[in-house]
Design a protein around this motif. Structure first.
Motif, mmCIF file in Angstrom:
data_model
loop_
_atom_site.group_PDB
_atom_site.id
_atom_site.type_symbol
_atom_site.label_atom_id
_atom_site.label_comp_id
_atom_site.label_asym_id
_atom_site.label_seq_id
_atom_site.Cartn_x
_atom_site.Cartn_y
_atom_site.Cartn_z
ATOM 1 N N ALA A 1 0.862 -1.003 0.113
ATOM 2 C CA ALA A 1 0.025 -0.002 0.079
ATOM 3 C C ALA A 1 0.800 1.260 -0.093
ATOM 4 O O ALA A 1 0.615 2.280 -0.631
ATOM 5 N N ILE A 2 2.001 1.211 0.761
ATOM 6 C CA ILE A 2 2.990 2.371 0.733
ATOM 7 C C ILE A 2 3.693 2.710 -0.678
ATOM 8 O O ILE A 2 3.803 3.751 -0.989
ATOM 9 N N LEU A 3 3.917 1.492 -1.389
ATOM 10 C CA LEU A 3 4.755 1.677 -2.591
ATOM 11 C C LEU A 3 3.454 1.909 -3.594
ATOM 12 O O LEU A 3 3.967 2.422 -4.656
ATOM 13 N N SER A 4 2.436 1.573 -3.365
ATOM 14 C CA SER A 4 1.309 1.811 -4.602
ATOM 15 C C SER A 4 0.222 2.437 -4.186
ATOM 16 O O SER A 4 -1.032 2.067 -3.997
ATOM 17 N N PRO A 5 0.428 3.854 -3.739
ATOM 18 C CA PRO A 5 -0.862 4.575 -3.044
ATOM 19 C C PRO A 5 -1.929 4.674 -3.991
ATOM 20 O O PRO A 5 -3.193 4.957 -3.496
ATOM 21 N N ASP A 6 -1.790 4.313 -5.386
ATOM 22 C CA ASP A 6 -3.077 4.522 -6.592
ATOM 23 C C ASP A 6 -3.777 3.222 -6.550
ATOM 24 O O ASP A 6 -4.558 3.005 -7.349
ATOM 25 N N LYS A 7 -3.157 2.058 -5.904
ATOM 26 C CA LYS A 7 -3.879 0.817 -6.175
ATOM 27 C C LYS A 7 -4.562 0.618 -4.744
ATOM 28 O O LYS A 7 -4.389 1.167 -3.519
ATOM 29 N N ARG A 8 -5.594 -0.425 -4.777
ATOM 30 C CA ARG A 8 -6.297 -0.906 -3.640
ATOM 31 C C ARG A 8 -5.723 -2.001 -3.172
ATOM 32 O O ARG A 8 -5.720 -3.031 -3.937
ATOM 33 N N VAL A 9 -5.287 -2.073 -2.000
ATOM 34 C CA VAL A 9 -4.547 -3.110 -1.437
ATOM 35 C C VAL A 9 -5.448 -3.972 -0.528
ATOM 36 O O VAL A 9 -6.168 -3.423 0.450
#
Ligand code: 13P
Ligand code: SF4
Length: 296
Positions: free
Chosen positions: A64-72
């Motif tokens: 989530a930290i590395l991909s703030p634009d994705k829903r984890v």
């Protein structure tokens, strides 16, 4: 159920990442099965809108930290790594106050706020490389005392460890290694660096989980004793069907890694819950530490 999962995955433009300790059917449903480093790298580069993270809290948080634009999404609500919670941000701040000149390395098995207080992260695959890359002579290493002690073997820097440990690896013993060697005298002994120093001393090789898999593929040995969580044996056997793998201990089970089932993966794809969100004020600082690791 697998067909339903695959169809929903396409519809949602989702990717399923699974750690090497996940149960076999979850590993089989995943787009990528790996160790913490491989999964972090994948989370950073994946072209997906949704990441279904089959693992424990710190891994999904890292994604989530590395991909703030994705829903984890972490399918098993509350699946957590107990070691990651043995040192909190307040305790780390106290260590920093006592050793103001030391660099701070956070093992990825830590909370997002501990990462945010750190200069750089590491995984079990690159701890030595990360510590060697630092210019400081003193390093605060949290939370795993065993990984910290392992890293200390390879550097003249002073590695100051906290008192965290993984209950699955910390209870493996040299006596178990001795007994396993008696039962399988031809086997190579591979252990994880979260094991105690006295276990590391009697092992043949020390690797992260995926490192074990790579070693088994290239080794001439036919048999291996595996000193890590038992979920690893499925991955090893799948990658090396003609070789034999024996657990160092049948009791090496991480309960939280076993909470994810295929049913929960399906529900996660249907509902896109439970979502893992790291507040941006913490994520921004933690991201720097993780990206600094990924850069080396
Ligand atoms: P790896 O990065 O080696 O897969 O280790 C993660 C972990 O949680 C070990 O217990
Ligand atoms: Fe955490 Fe140990 Fe489980 Fe790995 S095996 S997730 S370090 S408790």
């Amino acid at each position: 159920m697998l067909e339903e999962i695959l169809a929903l995955k396409r519809e949602r433009n989702a990717a399923i990442l699974a750690h090497n300790y996940q149960v076999p059917e979850v590993q089989d449903a995943a787009d990528l099965v790996g160790d913490s480093l491989e999964l972090s790298r994948a989370a950073a580069r994946l072209d997906a809108d949704v990441i279904i993270f089959c693992g424990v809290d710190f891994m999904a948080e890292t994604a989530a930290i590395l991909s703030p634009d994705k829903r984890v999404v972490l399918p098993a609500k509350g699946a957590f790594c107990p070691m990651a919670h043995l040192v909190n941000a307040e305790q780390l701040r106290e260590m920093k106050a006592q050793h103001p000149d030391a660099a701070v390395v956070a093992y990825v098995n830590s909370s997002a706020d501990v990462k945010a207080e750190s200069d750089i992260c590491c995984t079990s695959a690159n701890g030595v490389q990360v510590v060697k890359s630092l210019s400081e002579d003193e390093v605060i290493f949290v939370p795993d005392r065993n990984l910290g002690a392992y890293v200390q073997r390879f550097t003249d820097k002073k590695v100051l460890t906290a008192n965290g440990y993984c209950y699955v690896h910390d209870r493996l013993t040299p006596l178990e290694v001795e007994a396993a060697r008696r039962s399988h005298p031809q086997a190579e002994v591979l252990v994880h660096p979260e094991c105690r120093p006295e276990v590391i001393d009697v092992a043949d090789f020390v690797y992260s989980t995926s490192g074990m898999s790579r070693h088994a593929q290239k080794s001439e040995a036919q048999e291996f004793i595996i000193g890590t969580e038992v979920g690893m044996l499925y991955r090893l056997k799948k990658d090396n069907p003609d070789k034999e793998f024996y657990p160092l201990s049948e009791a090496a089970i991480c309960d939280n890694m076993k909470k994810t089932s295929l049913d929960l993966v399906l529900i996660a794809l249907q509902t896109l819950e439970p979502q893992v969100v790291v507040p941006e004020n913490i994520a921004a600082r933690a991201r720097k530490a993780i990206e600094r690791m990924l850069a080396i």
